[in-house]
Design an enzyme around this catalytic site. Structure first.
Site, PDB file in Angstrom:
ATOM      1  N   CYS A  97       9.775  31.228  28.398  1.00 19.33           N
ATOM      2  CA  CYS A  97       9.837  30.643  27.058  1.00 19.33           C
ATOM      3  C   CYS A  97      11.120  31.125  26.389  1.00 19.33           C
ATOM      4  O   CYS A  97      11.375  32.323  26.338  1.00 19.33           O
ATOM      5  CB  CYS A  97       8.606  31.108  26.278  1.00 19.33           C
ATOM      6  SG  CYS A  97       8.729  30.938  24.500  1.00 19.33           S
ATOM      7  N   CYS A 101      12.135  26.854  19.893  1.00 23.10           N
ATOM      8  CA  CYS A 101      11.606  25.527  19.538  1.00 23.10           C
ATOM      9  C   CYS A 101      10.644  25.580  18.367  1.00 23.10           C
ATOM     10  O   CYS A 101      10.477  24.592  17.653  1.00 23.10           O
ATOM     11  CB  CYS A 101      10.882  24.911  20.721  1.00 23.10           C
ATOM     12  SG  CYS A 101      11.493  25.495  22.283  1.00 23.10           S
ATOM     13  N   THR A 188       6.313  34.003  18.404  1.00 20.51           N
ATOM     14  CA  THR A 188       7.277  33.868  19.494  1.00 20.51           C
ATOM     15  C   THR A 188       8.706  34.023  18.981  1.00 20.51           C
ATOM     16  O   THR A 188       9.109  33.331  18.047  1.00 20.51           O
ATOM     17  CB  THR A 188       7.102  32.481  20.141  1.00 20.51           C
ATOM     18  OG1 THR A 188       5.763  32.383  20.622  1.00 20.51           O
ATOM     19  CG2 THR A 188       8.073  32.272  21.284  1.00 20.51           C
ATOM     20  N   GLU A 254       6.445  38.100  21.886  1.00 21.94           N
ATOM     21  CA  GLU A 254       5.675  37.723  20.712  1.00 21.94           C
ATOM     22  C   GLU A 254       5.473  38.975  19.872  1.00 21.94           C
ATOM     23  O   GLU A 254       5.361  40.075  20.425  1.00 21.94           O
ATOM     24  CB  GLU A 254       4.295  37.165  21.096  1.00 21.94           C
ATOM     25  CG  GLU A 254       4.251  35.662  21.221  1.00 21.94           C
ATOM     26  CD  GLU A 254       4.710  35.163  22.581  1.00 21.94           C
ATOM     27  OE1 GLU A 254       4.642  35.961  23.533  1.00 21.94           O
ATOM     28  OE2 GLU A 254       5.143  34.003  22.688  1.00 21.94           O
ATOM     29  N   HIS A 289       5.048  20.608  18.300  1.00 23.20           N
ATOM     30  CA  HIS A 289       5.051  21.716  19.262  1.00 23.20           C
ATOM     31  C   HIS A 289       4.262  21.350  20.523  1.00 23.20           C
ATOM     32  O   HIS A 289       4.549  21.846  21.613  1.00 23.20           O
ATOM     33  CB  HIS A 289       4.529  22.996  18.614  1.00 23.20           C
ATOM     34  CG  HIS A 289       5.119  24.214  19.265  1.00 23.20           C
ATOM     35  ND1 HIS A 289       6.470  24.365  19.473  1.00 23.20           N
ATOM     36  CD2 HIS A 289       4.539  25.311  19.809  1.00 23.20           C
ATOM     37  CE1 HIS A 289       6.691  25.509  20.100  1.00 23.20           C
ATOM     38  NE2 HIS A 289       5.535  26.097  20.323  1.00 23.20           N
ATOM     39  N   TYR A 293       5.858  21.378  24.646  1.00 21.51           N
ATOM     40  CA  TYR A 293       5.324  21.963  25.883  1.00 21.51           C
ATOM     41  C   TYR A 293       5.478  21.036  27.082  1.00 21.51           C
ATOM     42  O   TYR A 293       5.524  21.499  28.218  1.00 21.51           O
ATOM     43  CB  TYR A 293       3.845  22.328  25.688  1.00 21.51           C
ATOM     44  CG  TYR A 293       3.634  23.634  24.965  1.00 21.51           C
ATOM     45  CD1 TYR A 293       4.481  24.029  23.935  1.00 21.51           C
ATOM     46  CD2 TYR A 293       2.588  24.491  25.289  1.00 21.51           C
ATOM     47  CE1 TYR A 293       4.296  25.223  23.268  1.00 21.51           C
ATOM     48  CE2 TYR A 293       2.405  25.687  24.635  1.00 21.51           C
ATOM     49  CZ  TYR A 293       3.256  26.051  23.625  1.00 21.51           C
ATOM     50  OH  TYR A 293       3.070  27.239  22.974  1.00 21.51           O
ATOM     51  N   CYS A 296       9.227  22.255  28.094  1.00 19.78           N
ATOM     52  CA  CYS A 296       9.499  23.631  28.557  1.00 19.78           C
ATOM     53  C   CYS A 296       8.591  24.031  29.710  1.00 19.78           C
ATOM     54  O   CYS A 296       9.051  24.655  30.667  1.00 19.78           O
ATOM     55  CB  CYS A 296       9.381  24.611  27.400  1.00 19.78           C
ATOM     56  SG  CYS A 296       7.698  24.937  26.852  1.00 19.78           S
ATOM     57  N   GLU A 444       0.003  31.231  27.050  1.00 23.36           N
ATOM     58  CA  GLU A 444       0.607  30.444  25.976  1.00 23.36           C
ATOM     59  C   GLU A 444       0.335  28.955  26.191  1.00 23.36           C
ATOM     60  O   GLU A 444       0.176  28.198  25.231  1.00 23.36           O
ATOM     61  CB  GLU A 444       2.109  30.701  25.895  1.00 23.36           C
ATOM     62  CG  GLU A 444       2.695  30.099  24.628  1.00 23.36           C
ATOM     63  CD  GLU A 444       4.185  30.296  24.511  1.00 23.36           C
ATOM     64  OE1 GLU A 444       4.867  30.269  25.546  1.00 23.36           O
ATOM     65  OE2 GLU A 444       4.661  30.465  23.389  1.00 23.36           O
TER      66      GLU A 444
END
Ligand code: SF4
Ligand code: FE
Length: 486
Positions: A97, A101, A188, A254, A289, A293, A296, A444
């Site tokens: 990650c 974003c 994050t 995180e 979001h 995903y 990514c 995640e």
């Protein structure tokens, strides 16, 4: 646009309060547990400065200047599509990650929501937001989008919690701004962000007015404390080697971000009490979001699939038909994630502010798949990698004068591949499926951008089930009056 070096050096000037493993860290930039996470984030700067990637990562800002896409608003479906492609590319480059974003998604969600709030209530939030956006674009800042509160007893509404601070809220309204208290969890990239962009954690009701608050403050503002979350195998990064960590260059982090009476200046407040707009803000941020995903996680999936294909080659089993089938299955699952990310972008539409929003039904389908497919991909990866994945001796054993040569001899696969290369690839698979990298690739995927149940609620709401029932009634020959009788 900042270069990655300028970004990293600039962070040294932040006066954060950061805690790692029970100690206050004076130099987060140089900390060995944190550094891989910074390297991954810095890739969002490096790639924007790479002329070959400019068509994906460079956009036009409010004043027509070149800006990093991570600070931009989506002005077309092509922008939404380019976002998913960019995130896949970065996932492929970093295998983790890359953390930027969340802030990008927060900016886009705030743009559309503040615009509509002003139109409905006569407030001045949108103008303030655009000033902030310009500042972010000109300085090429990283924003930490902060939505998830710690929430205390989930059975109770924010205003019913015994300890009011378990959901971030306004504790004082002054002429120059508001004072807030609370904590945002699982943040994050927080430690390497310049700004924290705070949003409400859920759709609020009239009683929860003080919790319906959105704003931005510098991440080193007085009263903010960052506490790093632990990851599996994180202390391997302190051992000095590079092999056992699996992905030595890149990682993610995180943090729990605590706001202890933080003053938010008036010009940085984007919502204060307009509880009716907290629902749309949450829904839109989550939609963006959940789209992210599809990019990514597919990029990280590419790395895992490549690693597994190499592990099979190194073990001499690459041509076995069951291995080929399993790898093809991993590819199918991974491409389905990407396809959903693209689909919700193509089906996106312009909001009243002119910014494009993804199709929320498809974005939620995308993320619900993300809660399942990486787990199946990881399971197949473990299947193909074999037990050596979890029984390999350490890097120090391999470099030991007596046992090193023994390990080199007995842990070799095909003769042409050095044993250490086999070790490297198995450690990368371990990182992604069980180690520090599994935080972003697995858990995640389950809970980031909302847990599966949140997507199921959205899917049920957006799917227009009554229309589907009508389609079925029509074909089955059931008249509308009969239908009403039920
Ligand atoms: Fe970006 Fe993906 Fe990390 Fe979220 S999980 S911040 S979308 S890389
Ligand atoms: Fe995330």
């Amino acid at each position: 646009m900042l270069t990655s070096q300028a970004y990293v050096e600039g962070l040294r000037r932040l006066k954060h309060e950061v805690y790692v493993l029970g100690e206050k860290v004076e130099d987060p930039v140089g900390h060995p547990i944190l550094r891989p996470s910074l390297n991954a984030l810095a890739q969002t700067y490096a790639l924007a400065n790479d002329p070959e990637q400019a068509s994906l990562l460079v956009r036009r800002g409010s004043d027509g200047e070149s800006i990093n896409c991570f600070t931009s608003l989506h002005r077309s479906r092509e922008d939404l599509l380019a976002k998913v492609k960019t995130l896949r590319l970065l996932g492929q480059r970093t295998g983790t990650c890359f953390q930027r974003c969340v802030g990008w998604d927060a900016l886009n969600a705030l743009d559309t929501t503040t615009f509509e709030m002003d139109a409905a209530t006569g407030s001045e939030y949108h103008g303030r937001f655009l000033d902030f956006l310009r500042h972010v674009q000109h300085k090429d800042l990283t924003c930490n989008g902060a939505m998830t509160d710690v929430k205390g007893d989930r059975h109770l509404r924010p205003s019913q919690q015994k300890d009011a601070d378990l959901v971030l809220h306004v504790v004082e309204r002054r002429r120059d701004g508001i004072v807030v208290r609370g904590a945002k969890a699982h943040q994050t990239g927080a430690i390497f962000s310049h700004e924290v962009v705070v949003m409400p954690t859920l759709a609020m009701r009239a009683d929860d007015k003080d919790y319906a608050v959105a704003f931005a403050v510098p991440s080193d503002a007085l009263g903010i404390t960052h506490v790093l979350g632990r990851q599996a195998s994180d202390t391997r990064k302190l051992e000095g080697g590079s092999l056992d960590v699996g992905n030595a260059q890149f990682g993610s982090h995180e943090a729990l971000v605590v706001f202890d009476n933080v003053l938010v200046p008036r010009e940085r407040i984007f919502m204060d009490g307009e509880w009716q707009f907290s629902g749309p803000l949450v829904e839109r941020f989550a939609g963006y979001h959940r789209q992210s995903y599809g990019g990514c996680k597919a990029g990280v999936g590419d790395v895992l699939i490549g690693a597994v294909a190499l592990a099979a080659e190194y073990a001499g089993v690459a041509s076995a038909s069951h291995i080929r089938h399993k790898i093809a299955e991993m590819i199918r699952l991974n491409e389905t994630l990407y396809a959903c990310g693209l689909a919700c972008s193509v089906a996106g539409h312009a909001m009243k502010s002119g910014t494009y929003l993804v199709d929320l039904l498809l974005a939620n389908v995308c993320k619900l798949n993300v809660t399942q497919f990486p787990y199946e991909i990881a399971r197949l990866a473990e299947d193909i990698a074999g037990g050596l994945l979890v029984t390999l001796p350490s890097e120090k054993d391999f470099s030991h004068p007596r046992i090193g040569p023994l390990l080199d001899k007995y842990l070799r696969g095909v003769d042409t591949v050095p044993t250490l290369d086999r070790l490297r690839i198995l450690r990368l698979i371990e990182n992604l499926t069980l180690g520090a990298g599994a935080v972003s690739y697995r858990t995640e995927s389950m809970h980031g951008a909302g847990s599966p149940e949140a997507q199921i609620v959205m899917i049920s709401r957006a799917a227009e089930i009554e229309e589907k029932k009508e389609m079925a009634r029509r074909l089955a020959g059931i008249s509308p009056s009969q239908a009403n009788a039920h």
